[in-house]
Scaffold this motif. Structure first.
Motif, PDB file in Angstrom:
ATOM      1  N   PHE A 128      20.779 -33.341  48.089  1.00  0.00           N
ATOM      2  CA  PHE A 128      19.964 -34.533  46.110  1.00  0.00           C
ATOM      3  C   PHE A 128      19.673 -33.597  45.006  1.00  0.00           C
ATOM      4  N   ASP A 129      18.770 -31.647  45.676  1.00  0.00           N
ATOM      5  CA  ASP A 129      18.935 -30.766  44.535  1.00  0.00           C
ATOM      6  C   ASP A 129      19.758 -30.485  43.647  1.00  0.00           C
ATOM      7  N   THR A 130      20.672 -30.606  44.394  1.00  0.00           N
ATOM      8  CA  THR A 130      22.232 -29.843  43.398  1.00  0.00           C
ATOM      9  C   THR A 130      21.815 -31.254  42.275  1.00  0.00           C
TER      10      THR A 130
ATOM     11  N   LEU B  84      22.231 -31.325  38.178  1.00  0.00           N
ATOM     12  CA  LEU B  84      23.604 -31.696  37.343  1.00  0.00           C
ATOM     13  C   LEU B  84      22.628 -33.353  36.880  1.00  0.00           C
ATOM     14  N   ILE B  85      22.676 -34.264  37.517  1.00  0.00           N
ATOM     15  CA  ILE B  85      21.646 -35.191  36.576  1.00  0.00           C
ATOM     16  C   ILE B  85      20.589 -35.239  37.075  1.00  0.00           C
ATOM     17  N   LYS B  86      19.874 -34.833  35.889  1.00  0.00           N
ATOM     18  CA  LYS B  86      18.124 -34.707  35.883  1.00  0.00           C
ATOM     19  C   LYS B  86      17.325 -36.269  35.485  1.00  0.00           C
TER      20      LYS B  86
ATOM     21  N   CYS C  92      14.713 -39.747  40.733  1.00  0.00           N
ATOM     22  CA  CYS C  92      15.377 -40.313  41.972  1.00  0.00           C
ATOM     23  C   CYS C  92      15.836 -39.351  42.085  1.00  0.00           C
ATOM     24  N   PHE C  93      17.003 -38.261  42.117  1.00  0.00           N
ATOM     25  CA  PHE C  93      16.915 -37.335  42.957  1.00  0.00           C
ATOM     26  C   PHE C  93      16.531 -35.767  43.348  1.00  0.00           C
ATOM     27  N   THR C  94      15.315 -36.098  42.033  1.00  0.00           N
ATOM     28  CA  THR C  94      14.594 -35.208  42.572  1.00  0.00           C
ATOM     29  C   THR C  94      13.096 -35.374  42.642  1.00  0.00           C
TER      30      THR C  94
ATOM     31  N   ALA D 240      22.185 -43.990  33.276  1.00  0.00           N
ATOM     32  CA  ALA D 240      22.088 -42.353  35.046  1.00  0.00           C
ATOM     33  C   ALA D 240      23.168 -43.662  35.658  1.00  0.00           C
ATOM     34  N   ARG D 241      23.466 -44.381  36.108  1.00  0.00           N
ATOM     35  CA  ARG D 241      24.866 -45.179  36.590  1.00  0.00           C
ATOM     36  C   ARG D 241      25.890 -44.106  36.372  1.00  0.00           C
ATOM     37  N   LYS D 242      25.378 -44.516  34.996  1.00  0.00           N
ATOM     38  CA  LYS D 242      27.481 -43.993  34.377  1.00  0.00           C
ATOM     39  C   LYS D 242      27.882 -42.222  34.134  1.00  0.00           C
TER      40      LYS D 242
END
Length: 71
Positions: free
Chosen positions: A24-26, A30-32, A35-37, A55-57
């Protein structure tokens, strides 16, 4: 046979493969997207991505770019 690398792949499968590969960190770099951070989990990310087309795209595009590295 479809040439689409996303054909037959669920969003869950795509996300799990990306998380396994990058973590999830990377992914968050890569995608700001939050839900990833912030307290990331596959479940919460799926909920967000299913509602948020842009975001899905981005996730799908990253998956396609990463495919050659999976093998």
């Amino acid at each position: 046979m479809s040439n689409d690398p996303l054909h037959g792949k669920t969003l869950k499968t795509i996300l799990e493969q990306l998380v396994d590969f990058y973590g999830f960190d990377t992914l968050g770099e890569l995608i700001k997207i939050k839900c990833f951070t912030e307290n990331p989990s596959v479940k919460s990310s799926l909920t967000f991505l299913r509602k948020t087309d842009w975001a899905r795209k981005k996730v799908e595009e990253l998956y396609v770019r990463t495919l050659p590295k999976f093998s």
